[in-house]
Design a protein around this motif. Structure first.
Motif, mmCIF file in Angstrom:
data_model
loop_
_atom_site.group_PDB
_atom_site.id
_atom_site.type_symbol
_atom_site.label_atom_id
_atom_site.label_comp_id
_atom_site.label_asym_id
_atom_site.label_seq_id
_atom_site.Cartn_x
_atom_site.Cartn_y
_atom_site.Cartn_z
ATOM 1 N N ILE A 17 0.951 -1.241 0.018
ATOM 2 C CA ILE A 17 0.183 0.059 0.153
ATOM 3 C C ILE A 17 0.879 1.207 -0.024
ATOM 4 O O ILE A 17 1.687 1.257 0.829
ATOM 5 C CB ILE A 17 -1.008 0.039 0.973
ATOM 6 N N GLU A 18 0.619 1.943 -0.936
ATOM 7 C CA GLU A 18 1.377 3.144 -1.049
ATOM 8 C C GLU A 18 1.214 4.371 -0.070
ATOM 9 O O GLU A 18 0.169 4.623 0.532
ATOM 10 C CB GLU A 18 1.172 3.897 -2.604
ATOM 11 N N ASP A 39 2.160 3.755 11.835
ATOM 12 C CA ASP A 39 2.979 3.737 10.608
ATOM 13 C C ASP A 39 3.060 5.176 9.964
ATOM 14 O O ASP A 39 1.960 5.891 9.519
ATOM 15 C CB ASP A 39 1.996 3.061 9.625
ATOM 16 N N SER A 40 4.385 5.645 10.215
ATOM 17 C CA SER A 40 4.679 7.037 9.643
ATOM 18 C C SER A 40 4.332 7.332 8.184
ATOM 19 O O SER A 40 4.030 8.457 7.706
ATOM 20 C CB SER A 40 5.983 7.457 9.933
ATOM 21 N N ARG A 41 4.215 6.407 7.319
ATOM 22 C CA ARG A 41 3.803 6.526 5.952
ATOM 23 C C ARG A 41 2.399 6.948 5.740
ATOM 24 O O ARG A 41 2.239 7.177 4.510
ATOM 25 C CB ARG A 41 3.926 5.156 5.106
ATOM 26 N N PHE A 42 1.906 6.982 6.687
ATOM 27 C CA PHE A 42 0.367 7.532 6.481
ATOM 28 C C PHE A 42 -0.218 8.628 7.394
ATOM 29 O O PHE A 42 -1.279 9.068 7.733
ATOM 30 C CB PHE A 42 -0.568 6.419 6.701
ATOM 31 N N VAL A 43 0.983 9.434 7.843
ATOM 32 C CA VAL A 43 0.832 10.601 8.755
ATOM 33 C C VAL A 43 1.015 11.761 7.816
ATOM 34 O O VAL A 43 2.175 11.791 7.414
ATOM 35 C CB VAL A 43 1.694 10.565 9.862
ATOM 36 N N VAL A 77 -4.998 12.981 14.478
ATOM 37 C CA VAL A 77 -6.379 12.986 14.171
ATOM 38 C C VAL A 77 -6.630 11.939 13.033
ATOM 39 O O VAL A 77 -5.925 11.740 12.022
ATOM 40 C CB VAL A 77 -6.989 14.046 13.624
ATOM 41 N N PRO A 78 -7.180 10.887 13.457
ATOM 42 C CA PRO A 78 -7.380 9.510 12.522
ATOM 43 C C PRO A 78 -8.440 9.891 11.467
ATOM 44 O O PRO A 78 -9.367 10.679 11.850
ATOM 45 C CB PRO A 78 -7.920 8.593 13.445
ATOM 46 N N VAL A 79 -8.242 9.787 10.224
ATOM 47 C CA VAL A 79 -8.984 9.836 9.061
ATOM 48 C C VAL A 79 -9.225 8.610 8.338
ATOM 49 O O VAL A 79 -8.214 8.044 7.604
ATOM 50 C CB VAL A 79 -8.315 10.986 8.387
ATOM 51 N N HIS A 80 -10.644 8.343 8.255
ATOM 52 C CA HIS A 80 -10.993 6.874 7.309
ATOM 53 C C HIS A 80 -11.592 7.203 6.186
ATOM 54 O O HIS A 80 -12.685 7.887 6.301
ATOM 55 C CB HIS A 80 -11.679 6.171 8.434
ATOM 56 N N LEU A 101 -9.200 2.427 1.862
ATOM 57 C CA LEU A 101 -8.029 3.173 2.176
ATOM 58 C C LEU A 101 -7.399 2.936 3.618
ATOM 59 O O LEU A 101 -8.218 2.855 4.484
ATOM 60 C CB LEU A 101 -7.909 4.669 1.795
ATOM 61 N N PRO A 102 -6.083 2.779 3.717
ATOM 62 C CA PRO A 102 -5.628 2.691 5.046
ATOM 63 C C PRO A 102 -5.973 3.829 5.786
ATOM 64 O O PRO A 102 -6.071 4.951 5.117
ATOM 65 C CB PRO A 102 -3.936 2.408 4.758
#
Length: 189
Positions: free
Chosen positions: A2-3, A61-65, A94-97, A101-102
């Protein structure tokens, strides 16, 4: 795989439009500038739900921050802290969904710590905000070059916004040709 967010460091450009780009830092997610992504998310209606155990310190996972440094001195200070092995305070995210997507995370506190962790390939030590944002793209649409939602006035889109929103699964309802272009855009994302 996942990118996640891609970081590129280039020669500093003193004439660039943002401090980040003046430092020679480019952060992109799915080919879009992360600073733009954060701005464009503000145009979308979301449902806010309670975050379970928001104050618990966790590894993200810092790839999604969605972190982009904005001050060179702060960046250097955080880099030095990591190099010296100092324990840095947790970031606040803040989590975003989005369906399919991850989870992504918007930074409330700790932009430079999050960015440096990502460039080092380390997780971000963080606590989460007490609310998580859930985006339902099925209640959004693009029509005649405008983003339509129930909560906001129609937003005239520029090309990059159009491509970004289509990549999130927002469909173009303008015409058969526009829908075909939307599907092609989604396949290349």
């Amino acid at each position: 795989m996942i990118e996640g967010i891609q970081d590129t460091v280039t020669k500093p450009n003193p004439a660039a439009s943002t401090e980040t780009h003046r430092m020679g830092v480019y952060c992109t997610w799915r080919g879009f500038d992360v600073e733009d992504v954060v701005d464009w998310l503000r145009f979308l209606p979301s449902k806010s739900v309670p975050t379970p155990s928001p104050d618990m310190v966790r590894q993200i996972d810092s790839r999604f921050v969605l972190a982009v440094p904005w001050n060179e001195k702060r960046l250097e200070s955080v880099q030095a802290g990591y190099a010296q092995g100092r324990t840095l305070p947790p970031c606040r995210l803040v989590p975003v969904h989005f369906r399919g997507l991850p989870p992504l995370y918007i930074v409330l506190d700790g932009m430079h710590r999050s960015y440096v962790a990502r460039t080092l390939g380390k997780p971000v030590t963080a606590t989460l905000s007490n609310r998580t944002l859930i985006y339902d793209t099925s209640i959004m649409q693009i029509k005649n070059g405008k983003l339509l939602t129930d909560d906001y006035a129609p937003l005239q889109l520029i090309h990059e916004q159009y491509a970004f929103y289509c990549s999130l699964g927002i469909e173009d309802h303008s015409s058969a040709i526009a829908r075909l272009l939307s599907k092609l855009c989604a396949k290349t994302s």
